[in-house]
Design a protein around this motif. Structure first.
Motif: not given
Ligand SMILES: [Zn+2]
Ligand SMILES: [Zn+2]
Length: 384
Positions: A71, A73, A94, A180, A377
């Motif tokens: 991700c 993040t 995550h 997510d 992704r």
């Molecule tokens: Zn994320």
């Protein structure tokens, strides 16, 4: 003991046998750092290591990781100085799918998604329906001690797990994106109070989260979805996944986009008021477009995170009776709903996910960091 119980027990025993002595993991030993005075950059370090399997407390389980998504993040923590709550060394990641192999008996052998943020369920925010922004929440790869998804196994509380049932031909690893990228848009739609018949704009509809915002708002009954982004190829693709119209924002400022948008509304008999605008890019040009499009009784929902400061005459909100709101994470309660939408193909994850061996983590991080927004992704699957 009937036959079925015997089979169940033996399956459990078999699963018990797969409990490891150690957790294999790719730890962020240190994030990238920049000297404030000299500007000198010290590269970050991710290394393969082992950590002991912790003693599982009541209500805890050990999940064998099938896949963990990379991700934006994670890249923020590793490259951009965004601090993690638990100090390094820790394992990032995550967006996790896996199988429960130890702990709470009721869960053993079950395939699960681990929510990216797990609320405390005790505080006033949790008790008033705002648990997605609980201040005591735990997030793997950030605030769950040293544990994260880029590992062979991870210990987590069982209460928030989303069970995966009847996944048919879907590989479990692919379903990690539900943790997510797939659920954040659902929470955003709830936060926006999205209703069937609403008109929606998605700024950044070509991104990993943005394309799910397009798909989910459409699946929830949006009448019109207008996608805005720069990559024409991906914009064209979004027309097959939720978007009714697209606007290419390459080399255009917010004013030009606003003009084009009004033209589009006029041509297609759409109102210019009441649009729900999802800003998913987190960068200033995207935010400027969002604010320029915000009209009478409209809503701007900020889904993308960034540090940019964007100017706006906020008095217009008064005149427009409009709202600008943020949205964070997703309540674990919504996970089964999104899982259902995926398994029933109301939203499509297949074309937007790619798996790679977890041992490619360092190169994959570099690649995604450089590319900015990868076409798919990337989910890393443990090979160690
Ligand atoms: Zn994320
Ligand atoms: Zn709480």
């Amino acid at each position: 003991m009937n036959e079925q119980t015997t089979i169940k027990k033996s399956v459990r025993r078999e699963k018990m046998a797969t409990i490891p002595d150690k957790i294999l993991t790719w730890q962020m030993v240190q994030p990238t750092s920049r000297d404030r005075e000299t500007g000198e950059v010290t590269p970050g370090k991710i290394e393969k290591t082992e950590v002991p399997v912790p003693e599982l407390g009541p209500g805890e389980v050990l999940v064998e990781v099938a896949g963990c998504g990379v991700c934006h993040t994670d890249l923020g923590y590793f490259y951009d100085g965004v601090p993690t709550v638990s100090k390094p060394p820790l394992t990032l990641g995550h967006e996790i799918a896996g199988t429960v192999v130890a702990g709470d008996e009721a869960w053993i052998g079950k395939e699960v998604i681990i929510p990216a943020v797990m609320p405390c369920r005790q505080c006033i925010l949790c008790k008033t329906g705002r648990g997605n922004r609980c201040l005591n929440q735990k997030m793997p790869g950030n605030s769950l001690g040293l544990y994260g998804g880029f590992s062979s196994h991870i210990p987590v509380p069982s209460i928030d797990l989303c069970e995966v049932k009847d996944r048919g031909e879907f590989p479990l690893s692919h379903l990690a994106v539900v943790a997510d990228a797939g659920t954040t848009p659902y929470q955003a739609a709830k936060r926006a109070d999205l209703q069937p018949g609403d008109n929606v704009v998605v700024i950044g509809i070509t991104g990993g989260v943005g394309q799910y915002v397009g798909q989910i708002t459409k699946a929830l009954g949006a009448k019109t979805v207008v996608g805005i982004a720069r990559n024409q190829e991906k914009l064209d693709r979004s027309l097959k996944y939720g978007a009714d119209f697209v606007i290419n924002s390459t080399d255009k400022d917010a004013r030009a986009i606003s003009k084009e948008f009004r033209g589009l509304c006029k041509e297609n008999g759409l109102p210019t008021f009441g649009w729900k605008i999802f800003e998913v890019t987190g960068v200033k040009p995207g935010q400027e477009i969002g604010l320029a499009l915000l009209g009478f009784v409209g809503k701007l929902i900020v889904v993308g995170y960034g540090l940019a400061k964007t100017e706006y005459a906020i008095g217009r909100l008064m005149a427009f009776d409009a709202e600008v709101i943020g949205t964070w994470g997703c309540l674990p309660e919504y996970y089964p709903i999104v899982m259902d939408m995926v398994l029933n193909k109301k939203i499509d994850i297949g074309p937007f996910v790619e798996t790679r061996p977890m041992s490619s983590i360092v190169e994959t991080f570099e690649e995604v960091h450089k590319a900015g927004s990868p076409a798919k992704r990337i989910v890393l699957t443990p090979d160690f």
